[in-house]
Design a protein around this motif. Structure first.
Motif, PDB file in Angstrom:
ATOM      1  N   GLN A   1      10.351  27.434   2.437  1.00 15.00           N
ATOM      2  CA  GLN A   1      11.303  28.525   2.212  1.00 15.00           C
ATOM      3  C   GLN A   1      11.570  29.263   3.506  1.00 15.00           C
ATOM      4  OE1 GLN A   1      10.763  31.137  -1.201  1.00 15.00           O
ATOM      5  NE2 GLN A   1      11.413  32.918  -0.011  1.00 15.00           N
ATOM      6  N   ARG A   2      12.818  29.626   3.674  1.00 23.00           N
ATOM      7  CA  ARG A   2      13.234  30.456   4.803  1.00 23.00           C
ATOM      8  C   ARG A   2      13.268  31.912   4.334  1.00 23.00           C
ATOM      9  NH1 ARG A   2      17.652  28.440   5.110  1.00 23.00           N
ATOM     10  NH2 ARG A   2      17.149  26.693   6.488  1.00 23.00           N
ATOM     11  N   PHE A   3      12.520  32.772   4.997  1.00 20.55           N
ATOM     12  CA  PHE A   3      12.538  34.201   4.681  1.00 20.55           C
ATOM     13  C   PHE A   3      13.484  34.879   5.675  1.00 20.55           C
ATOM     14  CE2 PHE A   3       8.680  32.665   2.836  1.00 20.55           C
ATOM     15  CZ  PHE A   3       8.500  33.417   1.684  1.00 20.55           C
ATOM     16  N   PRO A   4      14.614  35.396   5.209  1.00 22.73           N
ATOM     17  CA  PRO A   4      15.623  35.930   6.130  1.00 22.73           C
ATOM     18  C   PRO A   4      15.157  37.197   6.820  1.00 22.73           C
ATOM     19  CG  PRO A   4      16.211  36.438   3.865  1.00 22.73           C
ATOM     20  CD  PRO A   4      15.016  35.535   3.790  1.00 22.73           C
ATOM     21  N   ALA A   5      15.762  37.474   7.959  1.00 22.99           N
ATOM     22  CA  ALA A   5      15.465  38.713   8.676  1.00 22.99           C
ATOM     23  C   ALA A   5      15.913  39.904   7.843  1.00 22.99           C
ATOM     24  CB  ALA A   5      16.176  38.715  10.023  1.00 22.99           C
ATOM     25  N   ALA A   6      15.176  40.989   7.969  1.00 21.43           N
ATOM     26  CA  ALA A   6      15.498  42.221   7.236  1.00 21.43           C
ATOM     27  C   ALA A   6      15.278  43.400   8.174  1.00 21.43           C
ATOM     28  CB  ALA A   6      14.648  42.349   5.980  1.00 21.43           C
ATOM     29  N   PRO A   7      16.247  43.691   9.056  1.00 27.28           N
ATOM     30  CA  PRO A   7      16.087  44.824   9.970  1.00 27.28           C
ATOM     31  C   PRO A   7      15.811  46.112   9.205  1.00 27.28           C
ATOM     32  CG  PRO A   7      18.001  43.499  10.566  1.00 27.28           C
ATOM     33  CD  PRO A   7      17.527  42.991   9.230  1.00 27.28           C
ATOM     34  N   GLY A   8      14.930  46.931   9.767  1.00 27.12           N
ATOM     35  CA  GLY A   8      14.562  48.160   9.096  1.00 27.12           C
ATOM     36  C   GLY A   8      13.499  47.968   8.044  1.00 27.12           C
ATOM     37  N   SER A   9      12.835  46.809   8.078  1.00 23.57           N
ATOM     38  CA  SER A   9      11.773  46.527   7.117  1.00 23.57           C
ATOM     39  C   SER A   9      10.585  45.922   7.851  1.00 23.57           C
ATOM     40  CB  SER A   9      12.261  45.549   6.037  1.00 23.57           C
ATOM     41  OG  SER A   9      13.338  46.089   5.301  1.00 23.57           O
ATOM     42  N   ALA A  10       9.485  45.828   7.145  1.00 27.17           N
ATOM     43  CA  ALA A  10       8.304  45.121   7.633  1.00 27.17           C
ATOM     44  C   ALA A  10       7.804  44.246   6.497  1.00 27.17           C
ATOM     45  CB  ALA A  10       7.212  46.095   8.073  1.00 27.17           C
ATOM     46  N   GLY A  11       7.326  43.042   6.807  1.00 29.99           N
ATOM     47  CA  GLY A  11       6.891  42.124   5.764  1.00 29.99           C
ATOM     48  C   GLY A  11       5.543  41.510   6.073  1.00 29.99           C
ATOM     49  N   PHE A  12       4.953  40.868   5.070  1.00 28.83           N
ATOM     50  CA  PHE A  12       3.657  40.233   5.284  1.00 28.83           C
ATOM     51  C   PHE A  12       3.533  38.998   4.400  1.00 28.83           C
ATOM     52  CE2 PHE A  12       2.890  43.019   1.667  1.00 28.83           C
ATOM     53  CZ  PHE A  12       2.161  42.211   0.799  1.00 28.83           C
ATOM     54  N   GLN A  13       2.611  38.115   4.770  1.00 26.32           N
ATOM     55  CA  GLN A  13       2.184  36.992   3.957  1.00 26.32           C
ATOM     56  C   GLN A  13       0.670  36.939   3.994  1.00 26.32           C
ATOM     57  OE1 GLN A  13       3.677  34.658   2.088  1.00 26.32           O
ATOM     58  NE2 GLN A  13       5.864  34.826   2.598  1.00 26.32           N
ATOM     59  N   VAL A  14       0.045  36.677   2.843  1.00 25.07           N
ATOM     60  CA  VAL A  14      -1.400  36.504   2.751  1.00 25.07           C
ATOM     61  C   VAL A  14      -1.658  35.203   2.005  1.00 25.07           C
ATOM     62  CG1 VAL A  14      -3.581  37.461   1.956  1.00 25.07           C
ATOM     63  CG2 VAL A  14      -1.739  39.002   2.634  1.00 25.07           C
ATOM     64  N   VAL A  15      -2.503  34.332   2.565  1.00 20.86           N
ATOM     65  CA  VAL A  15      -2.823  33.058   1.919  1.00 20.86           C
ATOM     66  C   VAL A  15      -4.027  33.257   1.006  1.00 20.86           C
ATOM     67  CG1 VAL A  15      -3.391  30.634   2.262  1.00 20.86           C
ATOM     68  CG2 VAL A  15      -1.964  31.819   3.944  1.00 20.86           C
ATOM     69  N   LEU A  16      -3.816  33.000  -0.297  1.00 23.82           N
ATOM     70  CA  LEU A  16      -4.886  33.154  -1.285  1.00 23.82           C
ATOM     71  C   LEU A  16      -5.606  31.839  -1.558  1.00 23.82           C
ATOM     72  CD1 LEU A  16      -3.099  35.385  -3.963  1.00 23.82           C
ATOM     73  CD2 LEU A  16      -4.527  36.133  -2.052  1.00 23.82           C
ATOM     74  N   GLN A  17      -4.857  30.744  -1.577  1.00 22.42           N
ATOM     75  CA  GLN A  17      -5.431  29.428  -1.838  1.00 22.42           C
ATOM     76  C   GLN A  17      -4.742  28.389  -0.961  1.00 22.42           C
ATOM     77  OE1 GLN A  17      -5.256  28.302  -6.020  1.00 22.42           O
ATOM     78  NE2 GLN A  17      -5.479  30.437  -6.665  1.00 22.42           N
ATOM     79  N   GLY A  18      -5.485  27.338  -0.597  1.00 21.23           N
ATOM     80  CA  GLY A  18      -4.897  26.213   0.101  1.00 21.23           C
ATOM     81  C   GLY A  18      -4.524  26.509   1.537  1.00 21.23           C
ATOM     82  N   THR A  19      -3.610  25.692   2.049  1.00 17.96           N
ATOM     83  CA  THR A  19      -3.134  25.838   3.425  1.00 17.96           C
ATOM     84  C   THR A  19      -1.618  25.705   3.438  1.00 17.96           C
ATOM     85  OG1 THR A  19      -3.369  23.460   3.852  1.00 17.96           O
ATOM     86  CG2 THR A  19      -5.252  24.870   4.413  1.00 17.96           C
ATOM     87  N   CYS A  20      -0.993  26.281   4.461  1.00 17.08           N
ATOM     88  CA  CYS A  20       0.450  26.159   4.634  1.00 17.08           C
ATOM     89  C   CYS A  20       0.775  26.334   6.108  1.00 17.08           C
ATOM     90  CB  CYS A  20       1.199  27.172   3.770  1.00 17.08           C
ATOM     91  SG  CYS A  20       0.665  28.882   3.986  1.00 17.08           S
ATOM     92  N   TRP A  21       2.051  26.178   6.435  1.00 18.34           N
ATOM     93  CA  TRP A  21       2.497  26.256   7.829  1.00 18.34           C
ATOM     94  C   TRP A  21       3.588  27.298   7.967  1.00 18.34           C
ATOM     95  CZ3 TRP A  21       0.539  23.377  11.930  1.00 18.34           C
ATOM     96  CH2 TRP A  21      -0.412  22.408  11.567  1.00 18.34           C
ATOM     97  N   LEU A  22       3.472  28.097   8.988  1.00 20.82           N
ATOM     98  CA  LEU A  22       4.434  29.167   9.229  1.00 20.82           C
ATOM     99  C   LEU A  22       5.262  28.856  10.466  1.00 20.82           C
ATOM    100  CD1 LEU A  22       4.096  32.908   8.870  1.00 20.82           C
ATOM    101  CD2 LEU A  22       4.655  32.086  11.153  1.00 20.82           C
ATOM    102  N   THR A  23       6.582  28.984  10.332  1.00 20.35           N
ATOM    103  CA  THR A  23       7.485  28.901  11.485  1.00 20.35           C
ATOM    104  C   THR A  23       7.698  30.315  11.993  1.00 20.35           C
ATOM    105  OG1 THR A  23       8.610  26.987  10.528  1.00 20.35           O
ATOM    106  CG2 THR A  23       9.750  28.170  12.293  1.00 20.35           C
ATOM    107  N   PRO A  24       7.225  30.632  13.205  1.00 22.26           N
ATOM    108  CA  PRO A  24       7.244  32.023  13.677  1.00 22.26           C
ATOM    109  C   PRO A  24       8.654  32.559  13.875  1.00 22.26           C
ATOM    110  CG  PRO A  24       5.779  30.649  15.008  1.00 22.26           C
ATOM    111  CD  PRO A  24       6.609  29.725  14.167  1.00 22.26           C
ATOM    112  N   PRO A  25       8.782  33.882  13.949  1.00 23.92           N
ATOM    113  CA  PRO A  25      10.080  34.482  14.261  1.00 23.92           C
ATOM    114  C   PRO A  25      10.574  33.992  15.628  1.00 23.92           C
ATOM    115  CG  PRO A  25       8.502  36.154  13.556  1.00 23.92           C
ATOM    116  CD  PRO A  25       7.735  34.888  13.752  1.00 23.92           C
TER     117      PRO A  25
END
Length: 321
Positions: free
Chosen positions: A29-53
């Motif tokens: 999934q692509r998480f779009p930019a949201a100026p004026g906001s702050a976001g987070f991701q927390v991994v609860l189970q398994g593994t995944c890959w993040l494409t940095p900003p």
């Protein structure tokens, strides 16, 4: 309040958003930019890959990893670094739903990862320089025995999102606020620079400068001068002024004025407190003294600012005053 709590209380607006996501095979999934906001991701189970900003090689994430985006930059998350990124199945900045759940990828396949994502609205017009010192992406890898408070907040949040019950709508926003503070505390704890460098991490770790900042935030109405703030810091006046300016990027009295105006603007936006009381709470001897300072900072009178940005204006559909 302490400096970090004060900053978050002022710059965060509205209700935070959150979602629990299940990542299946070929889920990206692509998480779009949201100026004026702050976001987070927390991994609860398994593994995944993040494409940095703004590009860069993919980052492997594991259970317990936390990633924070203080400026709302866009990023991608997937079960594999080669999985294409699809349009959002769930947007943590979406105002339509405060707390949601969604699946990404092929639901018939095994779950590759479970994450909690979320977003906070920030006051774009009054970003605190403390947050400006953060990088575009803060990655807090899970480490055994470290950041136990952050882990506890994550676990409580995950339980409430997974099994909503009576009181969940009240608990989740509070847990999201806790999570934000724990994330920021963890980053500043990891980057104190022992008071030698510059920037807000160094300022908060420096006992002298931290004492002066705490004094300003604890009692902004007090008629502070450089000498009295230096006394709080336990430093000679000239040495204090030089050190404060080098670390925070502003002279002591400039920061004091900036913070007073930030508080005044918040009170005007969120309350019906009379201007005379706002003046007293922010260190000004009269309404006219407050108005003059406010006009220099915001290029508008306090009354006009309240009519444009206050609670009454937001309740009216046309924003008229």
């Amino acid at each position: 309040m302490d400096v970090l709590s004060d900053v978050i209380a002022i710059v965060r607006t509205g209700q935070p958003r959150s979602a629990r996501l299940r990542w299946h095979a070929h889920g990206g999934q692509r998480f779009p930019a949201a100026p004026g906001s702050a976001g987070f991701q927390v991994v609860l189970q398994g593994t995944c890959w993040l494409t940095p900003p703004q590009g860069g090689p993919p980052v492997a994430l594991g259970v317990g990893d936390v990633v924070f985006f203080p400026r709302g930059h866009g990023y991608g998350l997937a079960d594999s670094p080669t999985t294409p990124l699809a349009a959002p199945a769930c947007d943590p900045y979406d105002d339509a739903e405060l707390h949601a759940s969604a699946s990404v990828g092929r639901p018939a396949s095994d779950v590759a990862a479970v994450t909690v994502c979320g977003g906070y609205r920030l006051d774009r017009a009054r970003a605190h320089p403390l947050l400006g010192d953060l990088p575009d992406m803060v990655h807090l890898p899970a480490r055994l025995g470290r950041r136990t408070e952050l882990r506890a907040a994550v676990e409580l949040l995950a339980v409430e999102l997974d099994r909503p019950r009576l009181g969940t709508d009240t608990l989740v926003p509070s847990l999201l606020d806790m999570l934000l503070l724990y994330i920021l505390r963890a980053w500043f704890d990891d980057h104190p620079q022992d008071g030698v460098g510059t920037g807000w991490a160094a300022a908060l770790a420096d006992p002298a400068i931290a004492a002066a900042l705490q004094a300003i935030h604890h009692d902004p109405a007090r008629p502070w001068a450089v000498a009295s703030l230096a006394s709080q810091a336990g430093l000679p006046r000239a040495a204090f002024a030089k050190r404060f300016t080098a670390m925070t990027g502003q002279p002591p009295l400039s920061y004091l004025t900036w913070w007073r105006m930030t508080l005044a603007a918040q009170l005007l936006r969120t309350s019906d407190v009379p201007l005379s009381r706002i003046a007293a709470q922010t260190g000004y001897s009269s309404e006219s003294a407050l108005a003059n300072a406010f006009k220099r900072e915001y290029a508008t009178a306090p009354g006009q600012y309240r009519r444009q940005h206050g609670a009454t204006a937001r309740r009216r559909p046309d924003g008229a005053s």
